[in-house]
Design a protein around this motif. Structure first.
Motif, PDB file in Angstrom:
ATOM      1  N   GLY A  34       0.814  -1.209   0.000  1.00 32.66           N
ATOM      2  CA  GLY A  34       0.000   0.000   0.000  1.00 32.66           C
ATOM      3  C   GLY A  34       0.847   1.258   0.000  1.00 32.66           C
ATOM      4  N   ILE A  35       1.923   1.269   0.780  1.00 37.33           N
ATOM      5  CA  ILE A  35       2.755   2.472   0.865  1.00 37.33           C
ATOM      6  C   ILE A  35       3.484   2.733  -0.454  1.00 37.33           C
ATOM      7  N   GLU A  36       4.036   1.674  -1.041  1.00 38.73           N
ATOM      8  CA  GLU A  36       4.759   1.868  -2.309  1.00 38.73           C
ATOM      9  C   GLU A  36       3.809   2.349  -3.395  1.00 38.73           C
ATOM     10  N   THR A  37       2.679   1.650  -3.550  1.00 35.87           N
ATOM     11  CA  THR A  37       1.757   2.059  -4.612  1.00 35.87           C
ATOM     12  C   THR A  37       1.196   3.449  -4.325  1.00 35.87           C
ATOM     13  N   GLY A  38       0.953   3.745  -3.054  1.00 34.89           N
ATOM     14  CA  GLY A  38       0.439   5.064  -2.696  1.00 34.89           C
ATOM     15  C   GLY A  38       1.410   6.170  -3.041  1.00 34.89           C
ATOM     16  N   LEU A  39       2.670   5.961  -2.688  1.00 35.81           N
ATOM     17  CA  LEU A  39       3.675   6.979  -2.996  1.00 35.81           C
ATOM     18  C   LEU A  39       3.871   7.107  -4.502  1.00 35.81           C
ATOM     19  N   SER A  40       3.898   5.981  -5.213  1.00 33.71           N
ATOM     20  CA  SER A  40       4.032   6.042  -6.670  1.00 33.71           C
ATOM     21  C   SER A  40       2.830   6.746  -7.280  1.00 33.71           C
ATOM     22  N   PHE A  41       1.664   6.509  -6.664  1.00 33.66           N
ATOM     23  CA  PHE A  41       0.449   7.174  -7.127  1.00 33.66           C
ATOM     24  C   PHE A  41       0.612   8.690  -7.060  1.00 33.66           C
ATOM     25  N   LEU A  42       1.183   9.176  -5.961  1.00 33.87           N
ATOM     26  CA  LEU A  42       1.368  10.616  -5.800  1.00 33.87           C
ATOM     27  C   LEU A  42       2.530  11.137  -6.652  1.00 33.87           C
ATOM     28  N   GLY A  43       3.328  10.211  -7.201  1.00 32.87           N
ATOM     29  CA  GLY A  43       4.469  10.628  -8.005  1.00 32.87           C
ATOM     30  C   GLY A  43       5.758  10.693  -7.211  1.00 32.87           C
ATOM     31  N   PHE A  44       5.770  10.106  -6.003  1.00 38.17           N
ATOM     32  CA  PHE A  44       6.985  10.130  -5.190  1.00 38.17           C
ATOM     33  C   PHE A  44       7.452   8.729  -4.841  1.00 38.17           C
ATOM     34  N   GLY A  45       7.083   7.768  -5.668  1.00 37.32           N
ATOM     35  CA  GLY A  45       7.485   6.404  -5.393  1.00 37.32           C
ATOM     36  C   GLY A  45       8.640   6.015  -6.283  1.00 37.32           C
ATOM     37  N   LEU A  46       8.378   5.073  -7.167  1.00 38.99           N
ATOM     38  CA  LEU A  46       9.421   4.627  -8.079  1.00 38.99           C
ATOM     39  C   LEU A  46       9.825   5.769  -9.011  1.00 38.99           C
ATOM     40  N   PRO A  47      11.094   5.761  -9.451  1.00 36.70           N
ATOM     41  CA  PRO A  47      11.534   6.804 -10.382  1.00 36.70           C
ATOM     42  C   PRO A  47      10.663   6.777 -11.636  1.00 36.70           C
ATOM     43  N   PRO A  48      10.479   7.936 -12.279  1.00 38.36           N
ATOM     44  CA  PRO A  48       9.683   7.970 -13.506  1.00 38.36           C
ATOM     45  C   PRO A  48      10.273   7.001 -14.536  1.00 38.36           C
ATOM     46  N   SER A  49       9.460   6.526 -15.430  1.00 39.93           N
ATOM     47  CA  SER A  49       9.851   5.578 -16.485  1.00 39.93           C
ATOM     48  C   SER A  49      10.008   4.156 -15.959  1.00 39.93           C
ATOM     49  N   THR A  50       9.930   3.961 -14.628  1.00 43.42           N
ATOM     50  CA  THR A  50       9.865   2.602 -14.102  1.00 43.42           C
ATOM     51  C   THR A  50       8.391   2.274 -13.909  1.00 43.42           C
ATOM     52  N   PRO A  51       7.881   1.231 -14.567  1.00 42.16           N
ATOM     53  CA  PRO A  51       6.449   0.937 -14.436  1.00 42.16           C
ATOM     54  C   PRO A  51       6.103   0.594 -12.987  1.00 42.16           C
ATOM     55  N   SER A  52       4.960   1.091 -12.554  1.00 40.73           N
ATOM     56  CA  SER A  52       4.501   0.784 -11.199  1.00 40.73           C
ATOM     57  C   SER A  52       2.985   0.764 -11.195  1.00 40.73           C
ATOM     58  N   LEU A  53       2.420  -0.050 -10.315  1.00 42.89           N
ATOM     59  CA  LEU A  53       0.962  -0.094 -10.213  1.00 42.89           C
ATOM     60  C   LEU A  53       0.420   1.272  -9.821  1.00 42.89           C
ATOM     61  N   GLY A  54       1.119   1.929  -8.896  1.00 43.70           N
ATOM     62  CA  GLY A  54       0.666   3.233  -8.431  1.00 43.70           C
ATOM     63  C   GLY A  54       0.632   4.259  -9.551  1.00 43.70           C
ATOM     64  N   THR A  55       1.655   4.226 -10.410  1.00 37.56           N
ATOM     65  CA  THR A  55       1.703   5.176 -11.523  1.00 37.56           C
ATOM     66  C   THR A  55       0.522   4.952 -12.463  1.00 37.56           C
ATOM     67  N   LEU A  56       0.215   3.676 -12.743  1.00 33.11           N
ATOM     68  CA  LEU A  56      -0.926   3.382 -13.620  1.00 33.11           C
ATOM     69  C   LEU A  56      -2.213   3.950 -13.031  1.00 33.11           C
TER      70      LEU A  56
END
Lengths: 320, 303
Positions: free
Chosen positions: B232-254
């Motif tokens: 939840g934390i990883e996807t949440g942070l990626s959702f906000l744009g502060f998780g995985l680096p850009p261009s790395t696919p992530s569930l949160g980014t989707l």
């Protein structure tokens, strides 16, 4: 008990100081400075340097920290570089929106959770109980941003029951009845989302509490005196179980704060959480530091509140 | 060593009275709870499937922008459609899920090891060590960690997946440490610990060979539920744009593409599958965690 409360409040001071130091150090590491944004091809680099000198940019860190702290204690967190207004004024408006959202959410949370918890406990192991337990389980597991989006999609766009962004329709005058209604209407969907996510704790607690109470002597006594079952529940069990859940208020506040970043972003609700994300993107450091301080303070306040209510309500927890 | 052989002798003399081992209890619990059993099997199948499938995907090829396929609908070319850059959603879903799961596992392990070590040590020794660590833990628990992680992520110059794991872990170990400490504190007052002390067993041996096995069921529960939380934390942070680096696919980014109302309204295939996958992972892991928790607490057992 007063001793405990005062001790807890005194403990908050070093915690807040440590937090402020952490934030200040982080702020120093943030790339660029407020004046980088002012550089355009025709600005004089010397002028920028002069501004930096004036703002104390080259002072030793402890001096800068001291000045920042002294101002912060007086409620002066500097000026927002994006909005060009005092940070305190900027946050004030947003904080009011977040506060309203929180109040309505907490109210809805208890309205949903209390009947469900009591009913699940009363009709233990029935279909109703199992449904409630399943519901509380799903609401516990689902991430806030997933539920918000699904609700926004279903109730905002597909069914169009609720507005999908903002706090108020522009057509109303400030202060009119329509204005207040519109404001309430706008925060209803985010508040419902919040409430549903937060119910788990209260439901679980009430359910176990009611199940426990069923076998207690005072309930048996009441029953043997011929008091109808409904009255035993409403008078005896309910009242005994209700007070401790007030203690969840503190935890709820803490949870609301963490979730506000997601909810306010998704529902485009101009509160503190949304302001935080905007400030991060805009590198508006004075706003960021002030917001983290404020959230830290509110989190501490929330856990203090929980402890105080607990110690009032449940004498077993009262230590001093 | 001597103690262990003695134990074995005692057990073989009374095989019928030996209590079921932790593993047997957990198995029994799962057999009683069909939903937990189903969750466990489904989780294993999905996670293993995702990891194998992700090996077959050429990530660079997949992440190439092709504007002609912008928001392509699900069909022959893209089974689940494409995003605004014309990139395959299904591929991103698989790689993103693999990333999210791997990161959550890494964070869980890291915070687990640190939290368990600190919790056991402070709980066992008590005194000033305990006091110092408890103040630190108190501090971590009362700070708005989500916000501070976001600030950290934006100020770290060389930002990649290991750094992200590290930043998140720094703020997540205190919860585990506090729980383990409270359990270790009550455990360290037990007679068998005192007996070991008088026998001259070293502190390290008592902590890791005697106390830790007795707390193992709590540890497993804590790690499982942490794992769900970390997804939840990883996807949440990626959702906000502060998780995985850009261009790395992530569930949160989707899922975050849905912040755009047009995508949310019209292009369900961009955000809905990722949302449902996150939901499935969270529910599944939590169900498994609850079943293990019940087996760890004799009062709650079904079987």
């Amino acid at each position: 008990m007063w001793k405990t409360i005062i001790r807890r409040i005194l403990l908050m001071i070093p915690q807040l100081l440590a937090l402020s130091l952490l934030i200040f150090i982080m702020a120093k590491f943030m790339p660029g400075d407020p004046f980088t944004g002012m550089v355009t091809p025709d600005t004089d680099p010397a002028r920028i340097e002069e501004l930096r000198q004036q703002a104390g940019f080259y002072d030793p860190w402890y001096k800068q920290y001291g000045i920042w702290m002294m101002n912060a204690v007086q409620g002066d967190f500097g000026k927002s570089y994006t909005y060009k207004v005092a940070v305190a004024d900027l946050i004030g408006d947003r904080a009011l929106n977040t506060l309203w959202l929180a109040l309505v959410s907490v109210f809805l949370l208890y309205v949903i959770a209390i009947p469900l918890g009591v009913l699940a406990g009363r009709y233990q192991n029935t279909f109703l109980d199992k449904t409630v337990v399943l519901y509380s389980f799903i609401s516990y597991a689902i991430p806030v941003f997933v539920l918000s989006l699904i609700f926004l999609y279903i109730f905002g766009y597909k069914l169009q029951w609720f507005p999908t962004s903002g706090t108020v329709d522009i057509k109303y005058d400030n202060g009119s009845l329509g204005y207040i209604w519109s404001k309430f209407y706008h925060l209803l969907l985010p508040a419902i989302t919040y409430a549903i996510l937060g119910t788990t704790g209260v439901i679980q607690y009430l359910r176990t509490e009611v199940i426990d109470a069923k076998s207690q002597d005072y309930v048996r006594t009441a029953r043997s005196k011929g008091i109808p079952l409904n009255k035993v529940y409403s008078r005896h069990i309910f009242r005994n179980s209700l007070l401790p859940i007030a203690a969840f208020l503190g935890f709820t506040i803490t949870g609301l704060l963490g979730g506000s970043i997601f909810i306010e972003t998704i529902f485009s609700y101009p509160g503190m959480g949304q302001l935080f994300i905007q400030s991060i993107s805009g590198r508006d450091y004075s706003v960021i530091t002030a917001l983290v301080m404020l959230y830290g303070f509110l989190t501490l306040l929330g856990s203090l509140l929980s402890d105080i209510i607990m110690s009032i309500v449940d004498p077993r927890i009262r230590i001093d | 060593m001597k103690e262990q052989t003695e134990n074995v002798v005692i057990q073989s003399e009374h095989p019928e009275s030996s209590p079921p081992t932790g593993f047997q209890v957990i198995m029994r619990e799962f057999k009683k709870d069909k939903l937990a059993m189903f969750s466990l099997i489904a989780l294993v199948v999905v996670i293993v499937g995702i990891f194998i499938w992700s090996l077959l995907i050429d990530q660079q090829e997949m992440m190439r922008v092709s504007l002609r396929d912008k928001f392509a609908e699900p069909g022959d070319k893209f089974l689940l459609g494409a995003d605004q850059g014309g990139r395959d959603i299904l591929g991103q879903l698989i790689i993103g899920a693999r990333n999210s799961i791997a990161i959550a596992m890494a964070v869980t392990l890291l915070t687990g090891v640190v939290g368990i070590m600190i919790g056991l040590t402070t709980g066992y020794f008590g005194g000033w060590i305990d006091n110092i660590f408890m103040r630190i833990i108190d501090f971590f628990i009362t700070i708005p960690s989500l916000m501070i992680i976001i600030v950290f992520v934006t100020i770290v110059p060389k930002y990649n997946i290991p750094i992200f794991i590290l930043i998140v872990s720094v703020f997540l170990w205190p919860g585990t440490a506090r729980l383990i400490r409270s359990k270790a504190l009550s455990e360290s007052r037990r007679d068998y610990i005192n007996a070991s002390k008088t026998m001259g067993t070293s502190d390290a041996a008592i902590i890791f060979k005697k106390m830790m096995p007795n707390l193992s069921s709590i540890l497993i529960v804590e790690l499982t539920l942490n794992f769900a939380g970390n997804v939840g934390i990883e996807t949440g942070l990626s959702f906000l744009g502060f998780g995985l680096p850009p261009s790395t696919p992530s569930l949160g980014t989707l899922v975050s593409y849905a912040v755009n109302p047009l995508v949310l309204k019209e292009m369900w295939w961009v955000w809905l599958p990722a949302s449902l996958l996150i939901l499935f992972l969270m529910l599944g892991i939590n169900y498994v965690g609850q079943a293990i928790r019940r087996s760890a607490d004799a009062k709650q057992r079904l079987g």
